[in-house]
Design an enzyme around this catalytic site. Structure first.
Site, mmCIF file in Angstrom:
data_model
loop_
_atom_site.group_PDB
_atom_site.id
_atom_site.type_symbol
_atom_site.label_atom_id
_atom_site.label_comp_id
_atom_site.label_asym_id
_atom_site.label_seq_id
_atom_site.Cartn_x
_atom_site.Cartn_y
_atom_site.Cartn_z
ATOM 1 N N ASP A 1 -6.219 5.549 4.225
ATOM 2 C CA ASP A 1 -6.752 5.052 2.952
ATOM 3 C C ASP A 1 -8.195 5.501 2.714
ATOM 4 O O ASP A 1 -8.624 5.719 1.583
ATOM 5 C CB ASP A 1 -6.740 3.519 2.911
ATOM 6 C CG ASP A 1 -5.532 2.883 3.569
ATOM 7 O OD1 ASP A 1 -4.969 3.468 4.515
ATOM 8 O OD2 ASP A 1 -5.141 1.795 3.141
ATOM 9 N N ASP B 1 -14.036 0.127 2.004
ATOM 10 C CA ASP B 1 -13.358 0.262 0.711
ATOM 11 C C ASP B 1 -14.292 0.210 -0.490
ATOM 12 O O ASP B 1 -13.845 -0.015 -1.621
ATOM 13 C CB ASP B 1 -12.257 -0.796 0.586
ATOM 14 C CG ASP B 1 -10.970 -0.333 1.276
ATOM 15 O OD1 ASP B 1 -10.774 0.896 1.373
ATOM 16 O OD2 ASP B 1 -10.190 -1.184 1.716
HETATM 17 N N1 GLY Z 1 -5.842 0.352 0.998
HETATM 18 C C1 GLY Z 1 -4.830 -0.579 1.285
HETATM 19 C C2 GLY Z 1 -3.482 -0.226 0.785
HETATM 20 O O1 GLY Z 1 -3.211 0.872 0.397
HETATM 21 O O2 GLY Z 1 -2.664 -1.105 0.739
#
Ligand code: GLY
Length: 588
Positions: free
Chosen positions: A177, A118
């Site tokens: 994601d 992330d």
């Molecule tokens: N990337 C984690 C979410 O969308 O909750």
């Protein structure tokens, strides 16, 4: 793309679905939301314990949960600084640049973090916006180091950026994601990093398309792989079930494939973006905000998914090669914005510290259900700026001099035209000022302004002329009326001419080639405007401020004297002209 007959039918159903509310969302709506955002973000700044924590989700008591900027696994720390960078884009106020920077720099510790996929969310939304809006190489260097860290997570057998080391049940997983995180690699490859970063991102996107997207355009949330690259399992983590489609996961795909298409122009990603978008649009409820999962029996809207998709579709509508789809995607995005900016979703008038109500963080875990989410707010603001990158955002006058300032850039040199609208919002502005100075001059006192338009205590417009103020005609200002101003500014001669157009009247010359402030700071460019109250905040408003170079013929004409009636010349030239004016407090 050639559509099959069922595809054509679905396509027209989609077009009809989004058509009735097309273009309901307006510039005025965007400005209304930005005005609210400004207040919410400023309150959040005051609420946060330090620059080392960033907000995440709203609590019922009207505060935010916060996340340490040093948290290596958390993914949300970039959204708060990113939102403030958007405010800087809107308002050009150093106040927002400084606050955005204050919450961006603590994230530098993350640049060598290889424990998470992330980094894109954390670094691209903070440092990426900082770089985009300032061009400061410090931000670029941090981004490139971050991209190198993200690239260490590439698994060349599977061809993906591996996620989620925290989950012991997975071997080599991807989640939808991650399509957002790979923008950091694509950007890096275009901005001095190795070309292989682009290959990694493209491979990741292709593998996501192949394995996470079902034939009908819906999606799994995760795909886990064996060491040899075969699929080990796929299903959901934040969605309802293995066969369901988690709304925000689908939103990440819509945004992600669109973004990869922007970088690559590879038609496979346009086709992918269409597929996941068409599934999403065909399954939306009437208010265009999805349930947290398209197939879950439990109902809880996720406004964050809607904000992500609104932003993505505004981009997709500009990249789309098919004219009908372009219109459909744009209209769908505007309908989403219309819904999000309505009282049903906008947090105005509630105790939420955020912008959007009704977001869902992690429904299966029972976490952050029906709350404001900082990432929903971020993509909402991004969508508004994709709708209009330069919204007609009003500059409200401020008592606080640092907060009164707006940056105009460093290239406004030589002769420039300035135009703007000014609306007094009270009867006596007490000598409130719109002033201009060099980009390098901090406005710490009124005498830092080389040029100034003043709303005098006598109720008329006056213009700074050397050691005092002057005017040719007594033009009164009236509360609630909007006056248009036009100025010719000659930075070399340090003189300027100001005209005013009162509402419903013809343009009038207010002053002619008056001098910059006699004891003003050095000035090379028209780099900064200040909109200063002396009575209370927001007692007047400036809209549509523009600085631009005159055409060559206008520039030549500017050097010729403006023909004025003889009587006015006499008045203007009379040596006692300034001393005949009102007593001018030296600090304004
Ligand atoms: N990337 C984690 C979410 O969308 O909750």
């Amino acid at each position: 793309m050639r559509l099959s007959m069922p595809g054509v039918k679905l396509w027209w159903m989609l077009a009809l679905l989004v058509a009735p509310v097309a273009n309901a969302f307006t510039d005025a709506d965007a400005v209304r939301v930005f005005t609210f955002a400004r207040a919410q973000l400023a309150d959040t700044i005051l609420e946060l314990p330090s620059v080392n924590r960033s907000p995440k989700a709203s609590l019922s008591n009207g505060t935010w949960t916060t996340v340490a900027n040093t948290d290596r696994i958390a993914w949300t720390q970039g959204f708060f600084p990113g939102s403030m960078w958007f405010m800087f884009q809107v308002a050009n106020e150093p106040y927002w640049r400084d606050r955005a920077d204050m919450w961006t720099r603590p994230l530098e510790v993350q640049k060598t973090n290889t424990e998470t996929h992330d980094l894109g969310f954390k670094m691209y939304n903070s440092y990426g916006n900082a770089w985009r809006l300032t061009g400061d190489p410090y931000y670029r260097d941090v981004l490139l180091t971050s991209a190198a860290s993200l690239a260490t997570r590439y698994n060349s057998t599977v061809g993906i950026i591996k996620c989620c080391d925290w989950n012991p049940n997975w071997n080599i997983p991807l989640v939808t994601d991650t399509m957002m995180d790979i923008e950091l690699l694509l950007w890096g490859a275009q901005n001095g990093g190795p070309a292989v970063w682009r290959t990694m991102a493209v491979n990741h996107a292709l593998r996501t398309l192949q394995d996470a997207v079902r034939t009908n355009g819906s999606s799994f949330h995760y795909v886990d792989y064996n060491n040899n690259g075969t699929i080990r399992s796929r299903g959901t983590f934040q969605g309802y079930s293995t066969t369901s489609t988690w709304a925000r996961g689908q939103a990440w795909l819509i945004y992600g494939f669109t973004m990869v298409y922007r970088y690559t122009q590879d038609a496979r990603f346009l086709t992918a973006a269409r597929r996941v978008t068409d599934y999403y649009l065909a399954n939306l409820p009437a208010d265009r905000v999805p349930n947290w999962d398209f197939n879950a029996p439990s109902q809880s809207k996720d406004s964050s998914a809607a904000a992500v998709v609104a932003s993505a579709l505004l981009e997709l509508s500009t990249l789309e090669t098919d004219a009908t789809r372009r219109t459909t995607y744009r209209n769908a995005a505007l309908a989403m914005l219309d819904s999000l900016a309505s009282p049903a979703y906008l947090a105005q008038g509630t105790n939420s510290p955020g912008l959007l109500l009704h977001g869902v963080g992690n429904y299966p875990a029972g976490q952050e259900i029906n709350v404001s989410l900082i990432y929903g707010d971020y993509y909402f603001l991004e969508a508004l700026l994709r709708f209009n990158p330069r919204p007609n955002y009003p500059w409200y006058s401020k008592l606080n001099l640092p907060r009164s300032q707006h940056l105009l850039g460093t290239s406004n040199t030589g002769v420039r035209i300035v135009e703007f609208d000014l609306t007094p919002l009270r009867d006596n502005l007490g000598g409130g000022v719109v002033g201009w100075t060099d980009s390098s001059t901090e406005v710490t006192a009124f005498n830092r302004l080389n040029m100034a338009l003043r709303m005098s205590e006598d109720g008329i417009f006056q213009v700074r002329n050397g050691a005092g103020y002057s005017w040719i005609r007594r033009v009164p200002y009236v509360r609630g009326q909007t006056y248009h101003f036009r100025m010719n500014v000659d930075l070399l001669a340090q003189r300027y001419t100001v005209w005013v157009t009162p509402p419903g009247a013809a343009e009038l010359l207010l002053v002619d080639r008056v001098a910059f402030r006699a004891d003003g700071p050095p000035i090379n460019d028209l780099g900064r405007a200040a909109v200063i109250s002396t009575v209370e905040d927001s007692d007047f408003r400036v809209n549509n401020h523009r600085v631009y170079a005159p055409t060559a013929s206008v520039a030549a004409a500017l050097n010729a004297p403006v023909p004025l009636p003889e009587a006015l010349w006499r008045e203007l030239d009379a040596p006692e002209r300034l001393s005949q004016g009102p007593v001018v407090p030296s600090e304004r």
